[in-house]
Design a protein around this motif. Structure first.
Motif, PDB file in Angstrom:
ATOM      1  N   ARG A  48       0.828  -1.200   0.000  1.00 15.59           N
ATOM      2  CA  ARG A  48       0.000   0.000   0.000  1.00 15.59           C
ATOM      3  C   ARG A  48       0.871   1.262   0.000  1.00 15.59           C
ATOM      4  O   ARG A  48       0.561   2.248  -0.634  1.00 15.59           O
ATOM      5  N   LYS A  52       1.174   3.826  -2.990  1.00 19.19           N
ATOM      6  CA  LYS A  52       0.523   5.048  -2.497  1.00 19.19           C
ATOM      7  C   LYS A  52      -1.010   4.916  -2.490  1.00 19.19           C
ATOM      8  O   LYS A  52      -1.729   5.806  -2.904  1.00 19.19           O
ATOM      9  N   GLU A  53      -1.470   3.761  -2.037  1.00 18.94           N
ATOM     10  CA  GLU A  53      -2.909   3.484  -1.985  1.00 18.94           C
ATOM     11  C   GLU A  53      -3.400   3.294  -0.556  1.00 18.94           C
ATOM     12  O   GLU A  53      -4.449   2.717  -0.327  1.00 18.94           O
ATOM     13  N   GLU A  55      -5.323   3.944   2.478  1.00 16.14           N
ATOM     14  CA  GLU A  55      -6.549   4.700   2.718  1.00 16.14           C
ATOM     15  C   GLU A  55      -6.862   4.725   4.206  1.00 16.14           C
ATOM     16  O   GLU A  55      -7.084   3.675   4.817  1.00 16.14           O
ATOM     17  N   ILE A  57      -9.251   5.425   7.317  1.00 15.16           N
ATOM     18  CA  ILE A  57     -10.700   5.435   7.530  1.00 15.16           C
ATOM     19  C   ILE A  57     -10.974   5.852   8.968  1.00 15.16           C
ATOM     20  O   ILE A  57     -10.068   5.891   9.801  1.00 15.16           O
ATOM     21  N   PHE A 167     -16.594  -0.285   1.649  1.00 12.37           N
ATOM     22  CA  PHE A 167     -15.174   0.036   1.611  1.00 12.37           C
ATOM     23  C   PHE A 167     -14.496  -0.676   0.450  1.00 12.37           C
ATOM     24  O   PHE A 167     -14.974  -1.690  -0.039  1.00 12.37           O
ATOM     25  N   ASN A 168     -13.336  -0.166   0.073  1.00  6.71           N
ATOM     26  CA  ASN A 168     -12.486  -0.776  -0.943  1.00  6.71           C
ATOM     27  C   ASN A 168     -12.003  -2.137  -0.430  1.00  6.71           C
ATOM     28  O   ASN A 168     -11.650  -2.270   0.746  1.00  6.71           O
ATOM     29  N   THR A 171      -8.593  -2.085   1.225  1.00  6.21           N
ATOM     30  CA  THR A 171      -8.662  -1.453   2.544  1.00  6.21           C
ATOM     31  C   THR A 171      -9.231  -2.436   3.565  1.00  6.21           C
ATOM     32  O   THR A 171      -8.713  -2.555   4.677  1.00  6.21           O
TER      33      THR A 171
END
Length: 194
Positions: A48, A52-53, A55, A57, A167-168, A171
């Motif tokens: 991640r 650069k992903e 996320e 929450i 949610f993704n 994630t």
């Protein structure tokens, strides 16, 4: 159709191979799950970060997803525990009992009609497990722990379905496994003591 069949065969192979590795690895089920989750979470965080992903929450959502991850950790501990108490075949046979539990639990969770055919096939599986239990009482604890493992897996899959739309998937995986690892890290001393 061919792609789905190939994916099914790969999934069955991985389930079986995971069980074989669980039997061959000399660590007890508690440490095996801790290391498995630690390595997975570390890999996911690294991926991640590189992509650069990552996320962030809300804490409330992170706790919910992490709680589902705690169920995953307990499922894996009981799955590997079943293998160590009995053998790979018994643990994987118990996983087949998920059909009957899913046939009953999903309609309750999602307010839909019970599929009688799924329920009947699940009951047949339970009868088969009962026969193993009857003829090989030395596997009693392995079977009981395996059945508990399958119950945890069914509850996890239902709760996970409720999260998927919100949610993704990446994630969810990271927070579930991270929460599961953290929960198991806190529970591991208690597990060793008992």
């Amino acid at each position: 159709m061919k792609k789905a069949l190939l994916q099914l065969h790969i999934a069955v192979f991985l389930w079986g191979f995971t069980g074989v590795l669980g039997r061959l690895i000399s660590l007890n089920e508690g440490l095996l799950v801790w290391w498995r989750m630690f390595l997975t979470v570390a890999t996911l965080v690294f991926l991640r970060w590189v992509q650069k992903e990552f996320e962030a929450i809300a804490w409330k959502d992170a706790l919910k997803i992490g709680g589902v991850g705690a169920l995953v950790a307990l499922h894996w501990v009981t799955f590997y525990g079943s293998i160590k108490m009995a053998n790979v075949s018994i643990a994987l046979t118990c996983m087949a009992a998920g059909g009957v539990f899913t046939a009953l639990a999903e309609p309750l969770a999602f307010r839909k009609k019970i599929d009688i055919w799924e329920l009947m096939l699940g009951v047949i599986t339970l009868v088969g497990i009962g026969l193993i239990f009857h003829f090989n009482p030395k596997y009693k604890w392995g079977i009981l722990v395996g059945i508990f493992s399958v119950l945890l897996a069914v509850v996890f899959s239902i709760l996970n379905k409720m999260l998927v739309g919100k949610f993704n998937a990446k994630t969810i995986s990271l927070y579930e496994l991270g929460g599961g690892w953290l929960a198991w890290t806190l529970l591991l001393p208690v597990y060793w003591y008992c």
